[in-house]
Design a protein around this motif. Structure first.
Motif, PDB file in Angstrom:
ATOM      1  N   THR A 141     -46.194  33.832  18.713  1.00  0.00           N
ATOM      2  CA  THR A 141     -45.944  32.870  17.681  1.00  0.00           C
ATOM      3  C   THR A 141     -45.538  31.351  18.453  1.00  0.00           C
ATOM      4  O   THR A 141     -46.059  30.381  17.718  1.00  0.00           O
ATOM      5  CB  THR A 141     -44.669  33.267  16.833  1.00  0.00           C
ATOM      6  OG1 THR A 141     -44.900  34.450  16.212  1.00  0.00           O
ATOM      7  CG2 THR A 141     -44.166  32.493  15.892  1.00  0.00           C
ATOM      8  N   ALA A 142     -44.810  31.279  19.220  1.00  0.00           N
ATOM      9  CA  ALA A 142     -44.427  30.235  19.663  1.00  0.00           C
ATOM     10  C   ALA A 142     -45.634  29.403  20.348  1.00  0.00           C
ATOM     11  O   ALA A 142     -45.674  28.396  20.280  1.00  0.00           O
ATOM     12  CB  ALA A 142     -43.345  30.425  21.137  1.00  0.00           C
ATOM     13  N   GLU A 143     -46.547  30.326  21.004  1.00  0.00           N
ATOM     14  CA  GLU A 143     -47.698  29.665  21.633  1.00  0.00           C
ATOM     15  C   GLU A 143     -48.296  28.926  20.594  1.00  0.00           C
ATOM     16  O   GLU A 143     -49.222  27.964  20.713  1.00  0.00           O
ATOM     17  CB  GLU A 143     -48.385  30.565  22.687  1.00  0.00           C
ATOM     18  CG  GLU A 143     -47.363  30.911  23.939  1.00  0.00           C
ATOM     19  CD  GLU A 143     -48.132  32.164  24.593  1.00  0.00           C
ATOM     20  OE1 GLU A 143     -49.246  32.650  23.966  1.00  0.00           O
ATOM     21  OE2 GLU A 143     -47.556  32.688  25.405  1.00  0.00           O
ATOM     22  N   ARG A 144     -48.707  29.866  19.708  1.00  0.00           N
ATOM     23  CA  ARG A 144     -49.734  29.268  18.667  1.00  0.00           C
ATOM     24  C   ARG A 144     -49.269  27.908  17.636  1.00  0.00           C
ATOM     25  O   ARG A 144     -49.905  27.252  17.368  1.00  0.00           O
ATOM     26  CB  ARG A 144     -50.130  30.559  17.743  1.00  0.00           C
ATOM     27  CG  ARG A 144     -51.275  30.220  16.764  1.00  0.00           C
ATOM     28  CD  ARG A 144     -51.494  31.548  15.862  1.00  0.00           C
ATOM     29  NE  ARG A 144     -52.631  31.526  15.014  1.00  0.00           N
ATOM     30  CZ  ARG A 144     -53.897  31.735  15.523  1.00  0.00           C
ATOM     31  NH1 ARG A 144     -54.096  32.226  16.440  1.00  0.00           N
ATOM     32  NH2 ARG A 144     -54.947  31.500  14.692  1.00  0.00           N
ATOM     33  N   LEU A 145     -48.016  28.104  17.550  1.00  0.00           N
ATOM     34  CA  LEU A 145     -47.510  26.919  16.826  1.00  0.00           C
ATOM     35  C   LEU A 145     -47.630  25.858  17.799  1.00  0.00           C
ATOM     36  O   LEU A 145     -47.834  24.723  17.138  1.00  0.00           O
ATOM     37  CB  LEU A 145     -45.980  27.420  16.453  1.00  0.00           C
ATOM     38  CG  LEU A 145     -45.867  28.444  15.243  1.00  0.00           C
ATOM     39  CD1 LEU A 145     -44.299  28.526  15.113  1.00  0.00           C
ATOM     40  CD2 LEU A 145     -46.599  27.914  13.997  1.00  0.00           C
ATOM     41  N   ARG A 146     -47.138  25.820  19.130  1.00  0.00           N
ATOM     42  CA  ARG A 146     -47.205  24.736  20.032  1.00  0.00           C
ATOM     43  C   ARG A 146     -48.509  24.358  20.023  1.00  0.00           C
ATOM     44  O   ARG A 146     -48.823  23.011  19.846  1.00  0.00           O
ATOM     45  CB  ARG A 146     -46.557  25.249  21.124  1.00  0.00           C
ATOM     46  CG  ARG A 146     -46.375  23.939  22.197  1.00  0.00           C
ATOM     47  CD  ARG A 146     -45.993  24.178  23.575  1.00  0.00           C
ATOM     48  NE  ARG A 146     -46.967  25.278  24.208  1.00  0.00           N
ATOM     49  CZ  ARG A 146     -46.731  26.560  24.486  1.00  0.00           C
ATOM     50  NH1 ARG A 146     -45.595  27.152  23.934  1.00  0.00           N
ATOM     51  NH2 ARG A 146     -47.489  27.287  25.175  1.00  0.00           N
TER      52      ARG A 146
END
Length: 228
Positions: free
Chosen positions: A151-156
């Protein structure tokens, strides 16, 4: 769970190029696991939804009311709808009139349940700093920690959103003709207003027409725990 100190946010103007259109309903009950059936019925009635950056929210009711408890997914169980229950579809503002013209006054078959659609009313997206998605379809076979990293990687990378506080919720498989689609609920807190708006407009992950990756305002982490 991710948890970082919050930062100051600044006021912004919320554009209305993406809105939720809320339709009144005439329906006594609906299968709990109705995401695919609802998506297919609406696409048959409004084919351009597939190409309009649209999202179809699953129909949701209160967790309990008058002693009734919302049943879990599976087992062919049904939701009991009230007069206040709405169908919400997220579309570009320019498509609102066409959506209302296509849906108002028609009835759809949703897994054997008749769903009558009434008047629709657009609602602008707000700028809450806490958002919640009931279903997010990410890579399969991820545990909670790996799902939060994804989630964190995709949102960033895709939305330029830095995750500050995130809570991964329960797993819910959504039934499709190709088998169960694994999903998880997700809460994100301490978003900047512009990040909140961007996430609501663009969503996270695939299957937006089945209600996946669509974020709505939420009270916070404590409320998510209660919902689970």
């Amino acid at each position: 769970m991710f948890w970082q100190d919050e930062e100051e946010t600044s006021a912004i103007t919320i554009p209305d190029d993406i809105v939720d259109v809320l339709f009144t309903l005439q329906c006594r009950s609906l299968p709990v696991d109705h995401a695919h059936a609802l998506s297919q019925a609406l696409l048959a009635a409004v084919p351009w939804l597939a190409e309009a950056d649209a999202g179809i929210h699953t129909i949701h009711v209160a967790g309990s009311q008058n002693g009734w408890e919302r049943p879990s997914h599976g087992g062919g169980q049904h939701l009991l709808l009230s007069r206040r229950t709405k169908l919400s579809i997220r579309v570009p503002e320019a498509r609102v009139a066409a959506l209302k013209a296509a849906l108002e006054g028609i009835s759809l078959d949703i897994g054997g349940a008749e769903l009558g659609i009434g008047a629709g009313k657009p609602k602008r997206l707000g700028k809450p700093t806490t958002l919640f998605a009931r279903y997010v379809a990410g890579p399969e076979d991820l545990d909670e920690e790996a799902f939060l990293r994804w989630t964190a990687e995709r949102l960033r990378e895709q939305l330029d959103i830095r995750v500050r506080k995130a809570l991964c919720g329960k797993q819910t498989p959504l039934t499709t003709p190709n088998g169960a689609l694994p999903t998880r609920s997700l809460m994100l807190a301490d978003l900047k207003p512009e990040e909140s708006l961007r996430l609501q407009q663009q969503g996270l992950g695939p299957h937006r027409l089945m209600g996946c990756g669509l974020f709505i305002p939420h009270k916070g982490i404590d409320a998510v725990h209660k919902a689970e």
